[in-house]
Design an enzyme around this catalytic site. Sequence first.
Site, short mmCIF file in Angstrom:
data_model
loop_
_atom_site.label_atom_id
_atom_site.label_comp_id
_atom_site.label_asym_id
_atom_site.label_seq_id
_atom_site.Cartn_x
_atom_site.Cartn_y
_atom_site.Cartn_z
N ASP A 30 86.02 27.18 80.02
CA ASP A 30 87.33 27.79 80.04
C ASP A 30 87.83 27.83 78.59
OD1 ASP A 30 89.70 28.92 80.88
OD2 ASP A 30 89.93 27.56 82.57
N TRP A 31 88.88 28.58 78.35
CA TRP A 31 89.31 28.88 76.98
C TRP A 31 89.87 27.66 76.23
CZ3 TRP A 31 86.98 32.68 78.80
CH2 TRP A 31 86.88 33.91 78.16
#
Length: 273
Positions: A174-175
């Site tokens: 995920d970012w």
Amino acid sequence: ADGPRGAVLGSSTCFPVTMARGASWDIELENKVGQAVGLELRAQGANTWGGVCINLVRHPAWGRAQESYGEDPVVLGKMGAAVTRGVQENAIACVKHFAVNSIEVARFKVNVKIEERVLHEMYLPHFKMCVDADAGIIMSAYNKMNGDYCGENHHLLTEILKEQWGFKGFVISDWVLGVRNGIKGFNAGLDVEMPACWRFQMLPFGIKLGKIKRERVDEAANRIVNTILKFEKNKKNTYPPLQELYKQHNELALEVAHKSIVLLKNDKVDGGM
């Protein structure tokens, strides 16, 4: 491009939110949504869609609840697999967030303690259905599971996803905060850090120090390249003009909206409304 109500790119068709589409329980219709999204992705130059959010909704206050199909693993799996197959007629689908990610405020630090039976019976079946639908990418979650961040969790990413399930695609984080220790995450089975290689800058040092094996580097590289090549074969030489796609897909979005409407009827009973 991100999702989940369509391709978050340019002026794409906006479909009803995922929670509404889940209420339709129409697998064939959801497959058509995926097909439409895949076409609009390619028509605008994208080849990947991060819109298959299938986290189990445990509380209505979860900030991403509207991005998921609901609270039932079967609904999540059947609908998630349908949209995955549809998208992947033209582009790559990214399924997220793997796994036990159903909380908002503490999602960057919460440690979800879970027994293996509950994990496999409640929180993983829908991901397995999407893997069986040949999903190209799996995105790890921000939270910890049994002490390790999901992006650094060897049991989750390697033992379950890649070895038990035979997942052939690649795993992305995920970012920004999806991985904290690059060497640990890479060795756990994370193949790509998103959106840039901040923690993965440690990987060359890990190789020099003998903390990362050459075989693991080859595995990650092969997964990434093979997945891209596999789906680039689906790319057509030309795609219909966007205005033509919009006309078709607006009609589809309206059909989805109609079928997503659920009416509840309360009959009169003694002592009640």
